[in-house]
Scaffold this motif. Structure first.
Motif, PDB file in Angstrom:
ATOM      1  N   TYR A  19       0.893  -1.170   0.000  1.00 21.30           N
ATOM      2  CA  TYR A  19       0.000   0.000   0.000  1.00 21.30           C
ATOM      3  C   TYR A  19       0.929   1.217   0.000  1.00 21.30           C
ATOM      4  O   TYR A  19       1.513   1.523   1.025  1.00 21.30           O
ATOM      5  CB  TYR A  19      -0.834   0.068   1.278  1.00 21.30           C
ATOM      6  CG  TYR A  19      -1.839  -1.038   1.498  1.00 21.30           C
ATOM      7  CD1 TYR A  19      -3.070  -1.044   0.840  1.00 21.30           C
ATOM      8  CD2 TYR A  19      -1.584  -2.052   2.426  1.00 21.30           C
ATOM      9  CE1 TYR A  19      -4.002  -2.036   1.099  1.00 21.30           C
ATOM     10  CE2 TYR A  19      -2.529  -3.036   2.685  1.00 21.30           C
ATOM     11  CZ  TYR A  19      -3.732  -3.015   2.009  1.00 21.30           C
ATOM     12  OH  TYR A  19      -4.658  -3.996   2.278  1.00 21.30           O
ATOM     13  N   VAL A  71       3.772   1.102   2.471  1.00 20.68           N
ATOM     14  CA  VAL A  71       3.629   0.033   3.475  1.00 20.68           C
ATOM     15  C   VAL A  71       3.666  -1.333   2.784  1.00 20.68           C
ATOM     16  O   VAL A  71       2.864  -1.588   1.878  1.00 20.68           O
ATOM     17  CB  VAL A  71       2.290   0.157   4.244  1.00 20.68           C
ATOM     18  CG1 VAL A  71       2.146  -0.971   5.254  1.00 20.68           C
ATOM     19  CG2 VAL A  71       2.175   1.510   4.921  1.00 20.68           C
ATOM     20  N   ALA A 101       2.520  -4.633   3.213  1.00 15.35           N
ATOM     21  CA  ALA A 101       1.604  -5.375   4.086  1.00 15.35           C
ATOM     22  C   ALA A 101       1.860  -6.876   3.990  1.00 15.35           C
ATOM     23  O   ALA A 101       1.801  -7.581   4.985  1.00 15.35           O
ATOM     24  CB  ALA A 101       0.165  -5.044   3.725  1.00 15.35           C
ATOM     25  N   PRO A 153      -0.589 -10.513  15.136  1.00 14.58           N
ATOM     26  CA  PRO A 153      -0.895  -9.251  15.809  1.00 14.58           C
ATOM     27  C   PRO A 153      -1.572  -8.256  14.856  1.00 14.58           C
ATOM     28  O   PRO A 153      -1.613  -8.485  13.645  1.00 14.58           O
ATOM     29  CB  PRO A 153       0.482  -8.738  16.245  1.00 14.58           C
ATOM     30  CG  PRO A 153       1.469  -9.443  15.378  1.00 14.58           C
ATOM     31  CD  PRO A 153       0.852 -10.745  14.989  1.00 14.58           C
ATOM     32  N   ASN A 154      -2.095  -7.189  15.396  1.00 10.54           N
ATOM     33  CA  ASN A 154      -2.698  -6.154  14.561  1.00 10.54           C
ATOM     34  C   ASN A 154      -1.679  -5.660  13.546  1.00 10.54           C
ATOM     35  O   ASN A 154      -0.515  -5.463  13.880  1.00 10.54           O
ATOM     36  CB  ASN A 154      -3.160  -4.964  15.421  1.00 10.54           C
ATOM     37  CG  ASN A 154      -4.340  -5.339  16.289  1.00 10.54           C
ATOM     38  OD1 ASN A 154      -5.172  -6.146  15.889  1.00 10.54           O
ATOM     39  ND2 ASN A 154      -4.407  -4.781  17.473  1.00 10.54           N
ATOM     40  N   GLY A 155      -2.131  -5.507  12.316  1.00 11.96           N
ATOM     41  CA  GLY A 155      -1.245  -4.985  11.277  1.00 11.96           C
ATOM     42  C   GLY A 155      -0.377  -6.050  10.613  1.00 11.96           C
ATOM     43  O   GLY A 155       0.442  -5.735   9.751  1.00 11.96           O
ATOM     44  N   ALA A 156      -0.569  -7.324  10.972  1.00  8.60           N
ATOM     45  CA  ALA A 156       0.279  -8.398  10.423  1.00  8.60           C
ATOM     46  C   ALA A 156      -0.018  -8.682   8.950  1.00  8.60           C
ATOM     47  O   ALA A 156       0.838  -9.193   8.225  1.00  8.60           O
ATOM     48  CB  ALA A 156       0.097  -9.672  11.239  1.00  8.60           C
ATOM     49  N   GLY A 157      -1.244  -8.382   8.510  1.00  5.13           N
ATOM     50  CA  GLY A 157      -1.603  -8.628   7.109  1.00  5.13           C
ATOM     51  C   GLY A 157      -2.746  -9.612   6.920  1.00  5.13           C
ATOM     52  O   GLY A 157      -3.020 -10.051   5.796  1.00  5.13           O
ATOM     53  N   LYS A 158      -3.461  -9.925   7.982  1.00  3.86           N
ATOM     54  CA  LYS A 158      -4.547 -10.912   7.905  1.00  3.86           C
ATOM     55  C   LYS A 158      -5.694 -10.416   7.015  1.00  3.86           C
ATOM     56  O   LYS A 158      -6.124 -11.104   6.086  1.00  3.86           O
ATOM     57  CB  LYS A 158      -5.083 -11.231   9.318  1.00  3.86           C
ATOM     58  CG  LYS A 158      -4.018 -11.721  10.287  1.00  3.86           C
ATOM     59  CD  LYS A 158      -4.578 -12.034  11.671  1.00  3.86           C
ATOM     60  CE  LYS A 158      -5.123 -10.840  12.435  1.00  3.86           C
ATOM     61  NZ  LYS A 158      -4.142  -9.795  12.763  1.00  3.86           N
ATOM     62  N   THR A 159      -6.192  -9.227   7.334  1.00  5.78           N
ATOM     63  CA  THR A 159      -7.325  -8.692   6.565  1.00  5.78           C
ATOM     64  C   THR A 159      -6.947  -8.511   5.104  1.00  5.78           C
ATOM     65  O   THR A 159      -7.725  -8.845   4.196  1.00  5.78           O
ATOM     66  CB  THR A 159      -7.788  -7.354   7.186  1.00  5.78           C
ATOM     67  OG1 THR A 159      -8.281  -7.631   8.497  1.00  5.78           O
ATOM     68  CG2 THR A 159      -8.890  -6.699   6.367  1.00  5.78           C
ATOM     69  N   THR A 160      -5.741  -8.030   4.863  1.00  4.09           N
ATOM     70  CA  THR A 160      -5.278  -7.850   3.481  1.00  4.09           C
ATOM     71  C   THR A 160      -5.316  -9.174   2.725  1.00  4.09           C
ATOM     72  O   THR A 160      -5.795  -9.238   1.586  1.00  4.09           O
ATOM     73  CB  THR A 160      -3.839  -7.275   3.482  1.00  4.09           C
ATOM     74  OG1 THR A 160      -3.871  -5.992   4.125  1.00  4.09           O
ATOM     75  CG2 THR A 160      -3.284  -7.137   2.083  1.00  4.09           C
TER      76      THR A 160
HETATM   77  N1  LIG Z   1      -5.941   0.678   2.694  1.00  6.66           N
HETATM   78  C1  LIG Z   1      -4.736   0.722   3.282  1.00  6.66           C
HETATM   79  N2  LIG Z   1      -3.869   1.719   2.989  1.00  6.66           N
HETATM   80  C2  LIG Z   1      -2.640   1.757   3.558  1.00  6.66           C
HETATM   81  N3  LIG Z   1      -2.178   0.830   4.424  1.00  6.66           N
HETATM   82  C3  LIG Z   1      -2.997  -0.166   4.753  1.00  6.66           C
HETATM   83  C4  LIG Z   1      -4.317  -0.283   4.207  1.00  6.66           C
HETATM   84  N4  LIG Z   1      -4.900  -1.395   4.709  1.00  6.66           N
HETATM   85  C5  LIG Z   1      -3.983  -1.950   5.533  1.00  6.66           C
HETATM   86  N5  LIG Z   1      -2.860  -1.216   5.568  1.00  6.66           N
HETATM   87  C6  LIG Z   1      -1.630  -1.540   6.327  1.00  6.66           C
HETATM   88  O1  LIG Z   1      -1.218  -2.838   5.948  1.00  6.66           O
HETATM   89  C7  LIG Z   1      -0.748  -3.578   7.081  1.00  6.66           C
HETATM   90  C8  LIG Z   1      -1.572  -4.842   7.236  1.00  6.66           C
HETATM   91  O2  LIG Z   1      -2.892  -4.495   7.614  1.00  6.66           O
HETATM   92  P1  LIG Z   1      -4.066  -5.566   7.790  1.00  6.66           P
HETATM   93  O3  LIG Z   1      -4.058  -6.463   6.617  1.00  6.66           O
HETATM   94  O4  LIG Z   1      -5.309  -4.815   8.070  1.00  6.66           O
HETATM   95  O5  LIG Z   1      -3.569  -6.365   9.074  1.00  6.66           O
HETATM   96  P2  LIG Z   1      -4.387  -7.212  10.170  1.00  6.66           P
HETATM   97  O6  LIG Z   1      -5.724  -7.556   9.605  1.00  6.66           O
HETATM   98  O7  LIG Z   1      -3.517  -8.399  10.431  1.00  6.66           O
HETATM   99  O8  LIG Z   1      -4.493  -6.347  11.382  1.00  6.66           O
HETATM  100  C9  LIG Z   1      -0.825  -2.596   8.251  1.00  6.66           C
HETATM  101  O9  LIG Z   1       0.430  -1.979   8.397  1.00  6.66           O
HETATM  102  C10 LIG Z   1      -1.878  -1.611   7.820  1.00  6.66           C
HETATM  103  O10 LIG Z   1      -1.682  -0.372   8.443  1.00  6.66           O
END
Ligand SMILES: Nc1ncnc2c1ncn2[C@@H]1O[C@H](COP(=O)(O)OP(=O)(O)O)[C@@H](O)[C@H]1O
Ligand SMILES: [Mg+2]
Length: 241
Positions: free
Chosen positions: A13, A16, A18, A37-44
Motif C-alpha cells: 500500500y 507500506v 503489508a 498481531p494487529n497490522g500483520a496482514g490478515k485482513t489484506t
Molecule cells: N488501505 C490501506 N492503505 C494503507 N495501508 C494499509 C491499508 N490497509 C492496511 N494497511 C496496512 O497494511 C498492514 C496490514 O494491515 P491488515 O491487513 O489490516 O492487518 P491485520 O488484519 O492483520 O491487522 C498494516 O500496516 C496496515 O496499516
C-alpha cells in the motif's frame, strides 16, 4: 486439491509492505486459524482472496481456480465475513438475507428454506423479523455469518469472527465454524484470540509483518516451542520474528 493456495503473495500500500511473500496451503475439510498481531496482514490476505484488494504480485487460488484473475468464478465457492460492515438498519435480517441470496443467484424458494435452516443452526431464528438496528452485537454477528453461509459455499473466509463477542457468542461462532468443517468444508478465519484457535483449529498459521512465520497443529506448535499454550508460542515466535 487444496481449498486455498497462496504463493509468494505481496501487497504494497504505497510505502507500506503489508504482505512480503506469503505462502500458505489450506487443505479441504480443515479449520485453519490465521493468527497474528494487529497490522500483520490478515485482513489484506482475506481481501485479496475475495477480490476486494488487488495483490501487487504472487498467486492465489481457490479450489484450483485463479482467485486473482478469475475472481468471479473463484468467489462462487466462498462465503466471506468481513471484519465489520454496515447492514441496512431499518430492514430485518430476513429481508437482508433474502437480498444477499438474490445477489448470489438463488431462487426465492431456496433462499427462504436456507434462511430457516441456517437460522436454526446458528441461533438467529428469534431475531429474523426484528429490525436490525434493535439487534445486539452478538446477534448482528450471527446475521453476518448467515449472510456468508446463504449460498452454501465450500469455503468460509471469516475475518475476526469472534472479536468483541461475549463468551457465549464466541462459543457459538466457534461451534458453527467447527461444524461446517466437520461436513467436509473448509474454514479459514483470522483472529488474535489464541484460546479460540486452540479450541477448534486443525492447523494454525502465524503471520507476522506480512510473512507466515510458523505453521502446524496446535499440539505440534506447543511441543516444538515447549510452550504450555499457543499464547506462549505466539510470544516466542512473534518477538523473534
Ligand atoms: N488501505 C490501506 N492503505 C494503507 N495501508 C494499509 C491499508 N490497509 C492496511 N494497511 C496496512 O497494511 C498492514 C496490514 O494491515 P491488515 O491487513 O489490516 O492487518 P491485520 O488484519 O492483520 O491487522 C498494516 O500496516 C496496515 O496499516
Ligand atoms: Mg484485520
Amino acid at each position: 486439491m487444496a481449498a486455498i493456495e497462496i504463493k509468494a503473495l505481496e501487497k504494497d500500500y504505497k510505502d507500506v509492505k503489508a504482505l512480503k511473500g506469503l505462502d500458505m496451503v489450506i487443505e479441504e475439510g480443515q479449520v485453519y486459524g490465521f493468527c497474528g498481531p494487529n497490522g500483520a496482514g490478515k485482513t489484506t490476505t482475506l481481501k485479496i482472496l475475495v477480490g476486494l484488494v488487488r495483490a501487487t504480485s504472487g498467486e492465489a487460488s481457490i479450489r484450483g481456480i485463479d482467485a486473482l484473475n478469475d475472481g468471479v468464478e473463484a468467489r462462487k465457492h466462498v462465503g466471506y465475513l468481513p471484519e465489520s460492515y454496515g447492514m441496512p438498519r431499518w430492514d430485518t435480517p430476513r429481508k437482508f438475507l433474502t437480498y444477499i441470496g438474490i445477489l448470489s443467484g438463488m431462487s426465492k424458494a431456496d433462499i427462504s428454506k436456507r434462511i430457516e435452516d441456517i437460522s436454526g443452526e446458528i441461533g438467529l431464528t428469534d431475531n429474523l423479523d426484528r429490525k436490525i438496528k434493535a439487534i445486539s452485537k452478538g446477534n448482528k454477528q450471527r446475521i453476518g455469518i448467515a449472510q456468508a453461509l446463504i449460498h452454501d459455499p465450500e469455503i468460509l473466509l471469516f475475518d475476526e469472527p469472534t472479536t468483541g463477542l461475549d463468551p457465549i457468542g464466541r462459543n457459538d461462532v466457534l461451534d458453527t465454524m467447527r461444524e461446517y468443517a466437520n461436513k467436509g468444508k473448509t474454514v479459514l478465519f483470522s483472529t488474535h484470540i489464541l484460546s479460540d484457535v486452540e479450541k477448534i483449529c486443525d492447523t494454525v498459521g502465524i503471520i507476522h509483518e506480512g510473512l507466515l512465520i510458523e505453521e502446524g497443529s496446535p499440539e505440534e506448535l506447543r511441543k516444538k516451542h515447549e510452550a504450555k499454550d499457543l499464547d506462549a508460542v505466539f510470544l516466542k515466535v512473534a518477538r523473534h520474528g
